[in-house]
Design a protein around this motif. Structure first.
Motif, PDB file in Angstrom:
ATOM      1  N   SER A  41     -52.980  10.999  38.069  1.00 28.10           N
ATOM      2  CA  SER A  41     -53.217   9.988  39.109  1.00 28.10           C
ATOM      3  C   SER A  41     -52.560  10.390  40.417  1.00 28.10           C
ATOM      4  CB  SER A  41     -52.682   8.620  38.663  1.00 28.10           C
ATOM      5  OG  SER A  41     -53.436   8.146  37.579  1.00 28.10           O
ATOM      6  N   ASP A 156     -60.534   7.336  38.596  1.00 24.80           N
ATOM      7  CA  ASP A 156     -59.301   7.378  37.812  1.00 24.80           C
ATOM      8  C   ASP A 156     -59.420   6.469  36.597  1.00 24.80           C
ATOM      9  OD1 ASP A 156     -56.794   7.625  36.784  1.00 24.80           O
ATOM     10  OD2 ASP A 156     -55.730   7.209  38.656  1.00 24.80           O
ATOM     11  N   GLU A 157     -59.619   7.062  35.439  1.00 26.09           N
ATOM     12  CA  GLU A 157     -59.761   6.341  34.169  1.00 26.09           C
ATOM     13  C   GLU A 157     -60.638   5.101  34.325  1.00 26.09           C
ATOM     14  OE1 GLU A 157     -57.433   7.074  31.314  1.00 26.09           O
ATOM     15  OE2 GLU A 157     -55.870   8.250  32.312  1.00 26.09           O
TER      16      GLU A 157
HETATM   17 MG    MG Z   1     -52.907   7.814  35.614  1.00 23.68          MG
END
Ligand code: MG
Ligand code: ADP
Length: 323
Positions: A41, A156-157
């Protein structure tokens, strides 16, 4: 399209991203994969302009963007937490960025029309996010990224809040959307199955550093390190120890055969399509060495039963002891 060189980020004494270098080609889907806390991240935020790197350089289409603001970079972002405005209707959530940038109304309509059917939101445009399911919210977030027509989309995810079935559906949905639109994507995930099934190439990270960059088959068939060998594939690759090397063999490449190395069954884990058999290949009176074997169908071995295990030399992976 994007080139990242020596990207580094420290928090106090700790270097959480350490000299990250990779590139993304036009229209390519690149996954940033690694265990939780490895710096994925933080890396993505530096590319987005939400974190300032301590060292390194980010180039977009040949231009140095390392010190531009997020707005100046014109990248699209999709996060796990959708980041939708609860008081705005779906249509206004999708068009929010275009409205803020005062894009002409007919241009907004053109982009909206081209995306709503793609993501299956045509019947939900007048609803508020609170009236939608998690999967639909994620589609709104995707649609917003798509109408931005950004050069590069950062995710991001984005699927980690969804249940397993929906996550599977959204995986193929995102992948086919990306291919139809020719989007360039950096996709952060800790889930190796997600990365393996979606990405053109995978940047595998470990402890802030790159472990291996490769196409999915490359990571699976030619892991350069024990970490990669064990991070990709489930159950992970068996690593057997001897004095001069570490020998890796995947559970699916070990057969229970008439002849081979003697072993004793420890337990059987039935999974439906196959059974994971734990077996001890250590000397009967010596130290135990447990390996996992992926046995097709339903294996019914008793604990302590003697078996023979066999694998072909071409399925062996050799790693140095000190790695
Ligand atoms: Mg992360
Ligand atoms: P990942 O996304 O791979 O799970 P992150 O990039 O979020 O990892 O975090 C990498 C490491 O940096 C973690 O150990 C995390 O605790 C640490 N970290 C992240 N943000 C901060 C911050 N603002 N201050 C201090 N440490 C941080």
């Amino acid at each position: 399209m994007l080139k990242v060189e020596g990207l580094t980020r420290r928090y106090g004494d700790i270097t959480v991203v350490d000299g990250l270098s990779f590139h993304v080609d036009e229209g390519e889907f690149v996954a940033l994969l690694g265990p939780s806390g490895c710096g994925k991240s933080t890396s993505l935020k530096m590319i987005a302009g939400l974190e300032t790197p301590d060292a390194g350089r980010i180039e977009l289409e040949g231009k140095d963007i390392t010190h531009l603001t997020p707005g100046q970079r014109k990248l699209a972002m999709v996060f796990q937490s959708y980041a939708l405005f609860p008081h705005l209707k779906v249509i206004d959530n999708i068009l929010f960025g275009l409205q803020a940038r005062k894009v002409a109304k007919d241009e907004q309509k053109r982009r909206l029309d081209s995306v709503v059917e793609l993501v299956g939101l045509q019947d939900h445009l007048q609803k508020k996010p609170g009236q939608l399911s998690g999967g639909q919210c994620q589609r709104v977030a995707l649609a917003r990224a798509v109408v931005a027509e950004a050069k590069l989309c950062l995710m991001d995810e984005p699927l980690s809040n969804l249940d397993a079935k929906l996550r599977n559906e959204m995986r193929s949905e995102i992948r086919s959307l990306q291919q139809r639109l020719g989007m360039s994507v950096i996709y952060v995930t800790h889930d190796q199955v997600e990365a393996m099934s979606m990405a053109d190439r995978i940047v595998l990270m470990n402890g802030g550093k790159i472990e291996q960059i490769d196409v999915p088959e490359g990571l699976y068939n030619k892991p350069q390190t024990v970490f990669t060998a064990q991070f990709i594939g489930s159950p992970p690759m068996n690593i057997m120890h001897s004095t001069n090397e570490r020998l890796g063999v995947r559970p699916e490449h070990i057969e229970i055969a008439e002849q081979g190395r003697p072993a004793r069954v420890v337990s059987c884990d039935y999974h439906g399509a196959d059974t994971v058999v734990l077996a001890d290949i250590g000397e009967p009176e010596g130290k135990s060495e447990i390996i996992k074997i992926r046995y097709p169908g339903h294996a019914m071995f008793a604990a302590q039963q003697s078996i023979s295990v066999h694998w072909r030399a071409e399925h062996e992976h050799h790693f140095p002891v000190n790695q």
